[in-house]
Design a protein around this motif. Structure first.
Motif, PDB file in Angstrom:
ATOM      1  N   ILE A 177      40.678  -4.220 -27.302  1.00 16.37           N
ATOM      2  CA  ILE A 177      39.758  -5.029 -26.777  1.00 16.37           C
ATOM      3  C   ILE A 177      39.089  -5.515 -27.798  1.00 16.37           C
ATOM      4  O   ILE A 177      37.747  -5.673 -27.769  1.00 16.37           O
ATOM      5  CB  ILE A 177      38.752  -4.403 -25.868  1.00 16.37           C
ATOM      6  CG1 ILE A 177      38.306  -3.157 -26.341  1.00 16.37           C
ATOM      7  CG2 ILE A 177      39.572  -4.298 -24.378  1.00 16.37           C
ATOM      8  CD1 ILE A 177      37.279  -2.536 -25.517  1.00 16.37           C
ATOM      9  N   GLY A 178      39.522  -6.137 -28.951  1.00 15.49           N
ATOM     10  CA  GLY A 178      38.689  -6.359 -30.289  1.00 15.49           C
ATOM     11  C   GLY A 178      37.792  -7.364 -30.086  1.00 15.49           C
ATOM     12  O   GLY A 178      36.656  -7.202 -30.390  1.00 15.49           O
ATOM     13  N   ARG A 179      38.258  -8.673 -29.947  1.00 24.11           N
ATOM     14  CA  ARG A 179      37.310  -9.845 -29.689  1.00 24.11           C
ATOM     15  C   ARG A 179      36.180  -9.826 -28.672  1.00 24.11           C
ATOM     16  O   ARG A 179      35.174  -9.994 -28.931  1.00 24.11           O
ATOM     17  CB  ARG A 179      38.100 -11.127 -29.692  1.00 24.11           C
ATOM     18  CG  ARG A 179      37.145 -12.397 -29.743  1.00 24.11           C
ATOM     19  CD  ARG A 179      37.806 -13.518 -29.906  1.00 24.11           C
ATOM     20  NE  ARG A 179      36.905 -14.572 -29.760  1.00 24.11           N
ATOM     21  CZ  ARG A 179      37.357 -16.022 -29.680  1.00 24.11           C
ATOM     22  NH1 ARG A 179      38.539 -16.256 -29.551  1.00 24.11           N
ATOM     23  NH2 ARG A 179      36.531 -16.877 -29.586  1.00 24.11           N
ATOM     24  N   ALA A 180      36.720  -8.961 -27.539  1.00 24.91           N
ATOM     25  CA  ALA A 180      35.597  -8.523 -26.484  1.00 24.91           C
ATOM     26  C   ALA A 180      34.416  -7.961 -27.081  1.00 24.91           C
ATOM     27  O   ALA A 180      33.224  -8.164 -26.521  1.00 24.91           O
ATOM     28  CB  ALA A 180      36.257  -8.026 -25.422  1.00 24.91           C
ATOM     29  N   LEU A 181      34.694  -7.023 -28.031  1.00 21.65           N
ATOM     30  CA  LEU A 181      33.725  -6.069 -28.373  1.00 21.65           C
ATOM     31  C   LEU A 181      32.873  -6.978 -29.339  1.00 21.65           C
ATOM     32  O   LEU A 181      31.538  -6.970 -29.271  1.00 21.65           O
ATOM     33  CB  LEU A 181      34.171  -5.037 -29.305  1.00 21.65           C
ATOM     34  CG  LEU A 181      34.936  -3.838 -28.286  1.00 21.65           C
ATOM     35  CD1 LEU A 181      35.681  -2.698 -29.232  1.00 21.65           C
ATOM     36  CD2 LEU A 181      33.939  -3.123 -27.595  1.00 21.65           C
ATOM     37  N   TYR A 182      33.502  -7.953 -29.922  1.00 26.26           N
ATOM     38  CA  TYR A 182      32.549  -8.476 -31.275  1.00 26.26           C
ATOM     39  C   TYR A 182      31.782  -9.487 -30.342  1.00 26.26           C
ATOM     40  O   TYR A 182      30.650  -9.869 -30.648  1.00 26.26           O
ATOM     41  CB  TYR A 182      33.616  -9.366 -32.127  1.00 26.26           C
ATOM     42  CG  TYR A 182      34.409  -8.474 -32.791  1.00 26.26           C
ATOM     43  CD1 TYR A 182      33.927  -7.265 -33.504  1.00 26.26           C
ATOM     44  CD2 TYR A 182      35.701  -8.615 -32.867  1.00 26.26           C
ATOM     45  CE1 TYR A 182      34.745  -6.316 -34.363  1.00 26.26           C
ATOM     46  CE2 TYR A 182      36.609  -8.032 -33.755  1.00 26.26           C
ATOM     47  CZ  TYR A 182      36.095  -6.668 -34.243  1.00 26.26           C
ATOM     48  OH  TYR A 182      37.017  -5.886 -35.034  1.00 26.26           O
ATOM     49  N   GLU A 183      32.212 -10.159 -29.346  1.00 25.59           N
ATOM     50  CA  GLU A 183      31.460 -11.240 -28.743  1.00 25.59           C
ATOM     51  C   GLU A 183      30.826 -10.712 -27.351  1.00 25.59           C
ATOM     52  O   GLU A 183      30.001 -11.516 -26.771  1.00 25.59           O
ATOM     53  CB  GLU A 183      32.707 -12.472 -28.253  1.00 25.59           C
ATOM     54  CG  GLU A 183      33.157 -12.928 -29.513  1.00 25.59           C
ATOM     55  CD  GLU A 183      33.779 -14.270 -29.172  1.00 25.59           C
ATOM     56  OE1 GLU A 183      33.884 -14.893 -27.954  1.00 25.59           O
ATOM     57  OE2 GLU A 183      34.525 -14.790 -30.136  1.00 25.59           O
ATOM     58  N   GLY A 184      30.814  -9.442 -27.238  1.00 29.36           N
ATOM     59  CA  GLY A 184      29.776  -8.881 -26.149  1.00 29.36           C
ATOM     60  C   GLY A 184      30.518  -8.902 -24.791  1.00 29.36           C
ATOM     61  O   GLY A 184      29.478  -8.693 -23.878  1.00 29.36           O
ATOM     62  N   LEU A 188      31.314  -1.291 -25.250  1.00 30.26           N
ATOM     63  CA  LEU A 188      32.024   0.060 -25.501  1.00 30.26           C
ATOM     64  C   LEU A 188      31.415   1.214 -24.844  1.00 30.26           C
ATOM     65  O   LEU A 188      32.397   1.917 -24.298  1.00 30.26           O
ATOM     66  CB  LEU A 188      32.246   0.303 -27.111  1.00 30.26           C
ATOM     67  CG  LEU A 188      32.945   1.421 -27.429  1.00 30.26           C
ATOM     68  CD1 LEU A 188      34.717   0.889 -27.083  1.00 30.26           C
ATOM     69  CD2 LEU A 188      33.062   1.389 -29.141  1.00 30.26           C
ATOM     70  N   THR A 189      30.272   1.282 -24.916  1.00 27.23           N
ATOM     71  CA  THR A 189      29.974   2.582 -24.275  1.00 27.23           C
ATOM     72  C   THR A 189      29.946   2.514 -22.679  1.00 27.23           C
ATOM     73  O   THR A 189      30.400   3.590 -22.142  1.00 27.23           O
ATOM     74  CB  THR A 189      28.193   2.637 -24.423  1.00 27.23           C
ATOM     75  OG1 THR A 189      28.077   2.814 -25.747  1.00 27.23           O
ATOM     76  CG2 THR A 189      27.754   3.734 -23.766  1.00 27.23           C
ATOM     77  N   GLU A 190      29.906   1.405 -22.162  1.00 29.21           N
ATOM     78  CA  GLU A 190      30.217   1.238 -20.515  1.00 29.21           C
ATOM     79  C   GLU A 190      31.728   1.626 -20.030  1.00 29.21           C
ATOM     80  O   GLU A 190      32.146   2.277 -19.476  1.00 29.21           O
ATOM     81  CB  GLU A 190      29.973  -0.022 -20.142  1.00 29.21           C
ATOM     82  CG  GLU A 190      29.988  -0.392 -18.763  1.00 29.21           C
ATOM     83  CD  GLU A 190      29.732  -1.968 -18.162  1.00 29.21           C
ATOM     84  OE1 GLU A 190      30.182  -1.887 -16.919  1.00 29.21           O
ATOM     85  OE2 GLU A 190      29.445  -2.737 -19.023  1.00 29.21           O
ATOM     86  N   ALA A 191      32.495   0.615 -21.214  1.00 33.10           N
ATOM     87  CA  ALA A 191      33.844   1.036 -20.921  1.00 33.10           C
ATOM     88  C   ALA A 191      34.495   2.321 -21.244  1.00 33.10           C
ATOM     89  O   ALA A 191      35.237   2.923 -20.366  1.00 33.10           O
ATOM     90  CB  ALA A 191      34.698  -0.248 -22.144  1.00 33.10           C
ATOM     91  N   LEU A 192      33.922   3.086 -22.150  1.00 33.08           N
ATOM     92  CA  LEU A 192      34.283   4.571 -22.222  1.00 33.08           C
ATOM     93  C   LEU A 192      33.610   5.296 -21.252  1.00 33.08           C
ATOM     94  O   LEU A 192      34.524   6.575 -20.900  1.00 33.08           O
ATOM     95  CB  LEU A 192      33.883   4.896 -23.595  1.00 33.08           C
ATOM     96  CG  LEU A 192      34.439   4.494 -25.033  1.00 33.08           C
ATOM     97  CD1 LEU A 192      33.851   5.068 -26.119  1.00 33.08           C
ATOM     98  CD2 LEU A 192      36.080   4.875 -25.092  1.00 33.08           C
TER      99      LEU A 192
END
Length: 197
Positions: A177-184, A188-192
């Motif tokens: 999920i690289g770009r999805a993290l950078y662009e918001g 990450l906390t919600e996903a984990l």
């Protein structure tokens, strides 16, 4: 102080530096080298030609991008849990050789990897990679049908938490999920929190 320079002898055939075989150190942990930085580069061809002449290179295989035998030998030396077969798919074909060739049908690549003992796959939908357009569910379902017991990770197009939920509902084990993290698009906390482990 003075500096001196040594002229490197050059081959009259190709102008490349002449090499003098240097025996490789004997060590039980050294294993055959494999890979293909760029098969068509002059440096790679020169290197392969000279390596092939070295006694320590006898019996070693070079540049076996598509060989399931390479996967099997790695699995034999380690374990299936330590190997992930990356299957990068564009227009139904798994790329290889840095996309310099036409590739193979992705089903053929998956089949060869399964026969070699691979139990983990990273499947990338190249056309969607970085596009944030959602995962290629059809591709992932096709690989899941072919490898029902394998761990399957998805890459390419994953943009939102809903994408992750859809992947989980379809039995996909992980996601890049690289770009999805950078662009918001994905926190990450919600996903984990929602997808632990």
């Amino acid at each position: 102080p003075t500096a001196s320079m040594t002229r490197v002898p050059r081959s009259p055939q190709d102008g490349m530096p002449r090499s003098h075989p240097v025996p490789a150190p004997h060590a039980p942990y050294l294993t055959p080298l494999r890979g293909r930085p760029n098969a068509f580069s002059r440096a790679e061809q020169h290197l392969e030609a000279h390596l092939a002449k070295s006694p320590w290179a006898a019996g070693r295989a070079w540049n076996e991008t598509w060989s399931p035998g390479v996967l099997a030998s790695v699995i034999d030396r380690t374990s299936p849990d330590r190997v992930v077969a990356a299957v990068d798919v564009r227009d139904g074909r798994a790329g290889g050789e840095g996309w310099l060739d036409e590739g193979r049908e992705f089903e053929q690549v998956v089949e060869g990897a399964l026969e070699a003992g691979v139990s983990r796959f990273l499947v990338t939908a190249i056309a969607r990679d970085g596009a944030m357009s959602g995962p290629d569910l059809g591709l992932l379902e096709a690989v899941r049908r072919q490898a029902p017991d394998a761990e399957l990770m998805a890459a390419g197009g994953i943009a939102t938490m809903d994408d992750l939920r859809e992947l989980a509902a379809r039995g996909i084990d992980g996601a890049v999920i690289g770009r999805a993290l950078y662009e918001g698009g994905i926190d990450l906390t919600e996903a984990l929190g929602e997808f632990p482990g």
